[in-house]
Design a protein around this motif. Structure first.
Motif, PDB file in Angstrom:
ATOM      1  N   GLY A 113       0.790  -1.231   0.000  1.00 25.42           N
ATOM      2  CA  GLY A 113       0.000   0.000   0.000  1.00 25.42           C
ATOM      3  C   GLY A 113       0.813   1.268   0.000  1.00 25.42           C
ATOM      4  O   GLY A 113       0.275   2.352  -0.222  1.00 25.42           O
ATOM      5  N   GLY A 114       2.116   1.170   0.303  1.00 27.30           N
ATOM      6  CA  GLY A 114       2.970   2.352   0.296  1.00 27.30           C
ATOM      7  C   GLY A 114       3.242   2.944   1.654  1.00 27.30           C
ATOM      8  O   GLY A 114       4.184   3.714   1.827  1.00 27.30           O
ATOM      9  N   VAL A 115       2.424   2.618   2.654  1.00 25.82           N
ATOM     10  CA  VAL A 115       2.611   3.160   3.995  1.00 25.82           C
ATOM     11  C   VAL A 115       2.248   2.083   5.009  1.00 25.82           C
ATOM     12  O   VAL A 115       1.313   1.307   4.807  1.00 25.82           O
ATOM     13  CB  VAL A 115       1.748   4.430   4.192  1.00 25.82           C
ATOM     14  CG1 VAL A 115       0.263   4.126   4.047  1.00 25.82           C
ATOM     15  CG2 VAL A 115       2.028   5.085   5.539  1.00 25.82           C
TER      16      VAL A 115
ATOM     17  N   LEU B 183      -4.898  -3.759   6.459  1.00 25.17           N
ATOM     18  CA  LEU B 183      -4.349  -4.490   5.316  1.00 25.17           C
ATOM     19  C   LEU B 183      -5.333  -4.501   4.150  1.00 25.17           C
ATOM     20  O   LEU B 183      -4.933  -4.365   2.987  1.00 25.17           O
ATOM     21  CB  LEU B 183      -3.997  -5.913   5.721  1.00 25.17           C
ATOM     22  CG  LEU B 183      -2.668  -6.110   6.454  1.00 25.17           C
ATOM     23  CD1 LEU B 183      -2.492  -7.571   6.844  1.00 25.17           C
ATOM     24  CD2 LEU B 183      -1.501  -5.651   5.584  1.00 25.17           C
ATOM     25  N   VAL B 184      -6.604  -4.696   4.452  1.00 25.95           N
ATOM     26  CA  VAL B 184      -7.620  -4.665   3.391  1.00 25.95           C
ATOM     27  C   VAL B 184      -7.616  -3.295   2.708  1.00 25.95           C
ATOM     28  O   VAL B 184      -7.681  -3.194   1.474  1.00 25.95           O
ATOM     29  CB  VAL B 184      -9.008  -4.985   3.965  1.00 25.95           C
ATOM     30  CG1 VAL B 184     -10.098  -4.710   2.931  1.00 25.95           C
ATOM     31  CG2 VAL B 184      -9.072  -6.440   4.411  1.00 25.95           C
ATOM     32  N   CYS B 185      -7.502  -2.238   3.514  1.00 25.53           N
ATOM     33  CA  CYS B 185      -7.472  -0.886   2.950  1.00 25.53           C
ATOM     34  C   CYS B 185      -6.194  -0.649   2.144  1.00 25.53           C
ATOM     35  O   CYS B 185      -6.180   0.187   1.234  1.00 25.53           O
ATOM     36  CB  CYS B 185      -7.571   0.155   4.065  1.00 25.53           C
ATOM     37  SG  CYS B 185      -9.176   0.203   4.900  1.00 25.53           S
TER      38      CYS B 185
ATOM     39  N   GLY C 237      -6.503  -0.528  -7.863  1.00 21.46           N
ATOM     40  CA  GLY C 237      -6.004   0.588  -8.663  1.00 21.46           C
ATOM     41  C   GLY C 237      -5.362   1.665  -7.814  1.00 21.46           C
ATOM     42  O   GLY C 237      -4.291   2.182  -8.146  1.00 21.46           O
ATOM     43  N   TYR C 238      -6.017   2.018  -6.736  1.00 20.69           N
ATOM     44  CA  TYR C 238      -5.504   3.040  -5.821  1.00 20.69           C
ATOM     45  C   TYR C 238      -6.066   2.717  -4.442  1.00 20.69           C
ATOM     46  O   TYR C 238      -7.225   2.992  -4.153  1.00 20.69           O
ATOM     47  CB  TYR C 238      -5.918   4.442  -6.268  1.00 20.69           C
ATOM     48  CG  TYR C 238      -5.100   5.532  -5.621  1.00 20.69           C
ATOM     49  CD1 TYR C 238      -3.839   5.846  -6.101  1.00 20.69           C
ATOM     50  CD2 TYR C 238      -5.590   6.238  -4.534  1.00 20.69           C
ATOM     51  CE1 TYR C 238      -3.077   6.855  -5.520  1.00 20.69           C
ATOM     52  CE2 TYR C 238      -4.844   7.242  -3.945  1.00 20.69           C
ATOM     53  CZ  TYR C 238      -3.585   7.554  -4.440  1.00 20.69           C
ATOM     54  OH  TYR C 238      -2.830   8.548  -3.846  1.00 20.69           O
ATOM     55  N   PRO C 239      -5.247   2.137  -3.557  1.00 23.97           N
ATOM     56  CA  PRO C 239      -5.758   1.636  -2.269  1.00 23.97           C
ATOM     57  C   PRO C 239      -6.460   2.706  -1.439  1.00 23.97           C
ATOM     58  O   PRO C 239      -6.076   3.884  -1.460  1.00 23.97           O
ATOM     59  CB  PRO C 239      -4.488   1.144  -1.559  1.00 23.97           C
ATOM     60  CG  PRO C 239      -3.516   0.867  -2.657  1.00 23.97           C
ATOM     61  CD  PRO C 239      -3.816   1.883  -3.722  1.00 23.97           C
ATOM     62  N   LEU C 240      -7.476   2.293  -0.719  1.00 26.52           N
ATOM     63  CA  LEU C 240      -8.215   3.200   0.153  1.00 26.52           C
ATOM     64  C   LEU C 240      -7.303   3.838   1.189  1.00 26.52           C
ATOM     65  O   LEU C 240      -7.491   5.001   1.563  1.00 26.52           O
ATOM     66  CB  LEU C 240      -9.346   2.426   0.839  1.00 26.52           C
ATOM     67  CG  LEU C 240     -10.207   3.204   1.836  1.00 26.52           C
ATOM     68  CD1 LEU C 240     -10.893   4.381   1.142  1.00 26.52           C
ATOM     69  CD2 LEU C 240     -11.243   2.283   2.477  1.00 26.52           C
ATOM     70  N   LEU C 241      -6.292   3.090   1.642  1.00 29.85           N
ATOM     71  CA  LEU C 241      -5.377   3.629   2.648  1.00 29.85           C
ATOM     72  C   LEU C 241      -4.646   4.860   2.110  1.00 29.85           C
ATOM     73  O   LEU C 241      -4.441   5.837   2.837  1.00 29.85           O
ATOM     74  CB  LEU C 241      -4.370   2.556   3.066  1.00 29.85           C
ATOM     75  CG  LEU C 241      -3.570   2.831   4.356  1.00 29.85           C
ATOM     76  CD1 LEU C 241      -4.500   2.970   5.542  1.00 29.85           C
ATOM     77  CD2 LEU C 241      -2.566   1.716   4.600  1.00 29.85           C
TER      78      LEU C 241
END
Length: 223
Positions: free
Chosen positions: A64-66, A195-197, A203-207
């Motif tokens: 997710g990047g973070v 994790l789900v987020c 395409g672009y995670p909610l997180l």
């Protein structure tokens, strides 16, 4: 972070930023506990990957990047000297990362053209969108990586530090807080939700959408 593999310099800098965030959070929390009189009297424990890395947080950072560090539960921070001091311990880590990230972003804006900060979001930087020289990529990746690490940690759900801040900010945590702690902390539902987020939508995670909302202003002020 894996989405930034197309920009190897940015990818390496984002990995370093995540590790720096883990280390800075751990040291800041332990140092603050000592300063406010909640330490156990033993020498300060330095950053330890074995004790300070959360596997789920590392996976979230990769996909997710973070991500986040090992959870510090409210049972680990005594409040016999007041709820404010206990809350300060939980706040120290995220605040230290945010301040460090902002200092690096400010330095980037001073050294390099800052037009990218007018339209870029934290999520774009975390996914490797950095059309600039290697030096600029390193500074911006480090700054945004630390900033977003701290912002995520402030969200008030376990396993994030924001839950500890919220818990000690309340005079008497009620049944809803106890329920949240039971399911999100003891049963690890909080890590699962995060994790789900981090994975969906693909395409672009909610997180990252949440991080963009929280962090856009922190970039715009240096544009």
């Amino acid at each position: 972070m894996l989405f930034a593999l197309g920009e190897p310099v940015a990818f390496v800098a984002l990995v370093v930023a995540f590790l720096l965030g883990l280390a800075l959070r751990a040291v800041a929390m332990r140092f603050t506990a000592r300063i406010v009189g909640l330490g156990d009297g033993r020498p300060l424990v330095r950053f330890s990957p074995r004790h300070d890395i959360d596997p789920f947080g590392a996976v979230s950072a990769a996909i997710g990047g973070v991500g986040w560090g090992r959870q510090v539960t409210i049972d680990e921070v005594p409040n016999w000297r007041g709820r404010g001091r206990a809350a300060a311990v939980f706040a120290a880590g995220p605040v230290a990362c945010i301040l460090a990230g902002e200092l690096i972003i400010a330095a980037f804006a001073f050294v390099y053209p800052a037009e990218i900060l007018n339209f870029a979001t934290p999520g774009m930087i975390l996914r490797g969108f950095q059309p600039m020289a290697a030096g600029g990529q390193v500074m911006l990746s480090l700054g945004v990586g630390l900033l977003t690490f701290g912002l995520l940690a402030l969200i008030p759900i376990p396993p994030l530090d924001g839950f500890g801040i919220l818990w000690f900010a309340l005079r008497k945590p009620g049944p809803s807080m106890a329920w949240l702690r039971l399911w999100f902390e003891d049963k690890n539902v909080g890590a699962l939700v995060l994790l789900v987020c981090a994975f969906f939508p693909t395409g672009y995670p909610l997180l990252l959408t949440i991080i963009d909302f929280l962090g856009a202003l922190f970039l715009r002020i240096w544009a």
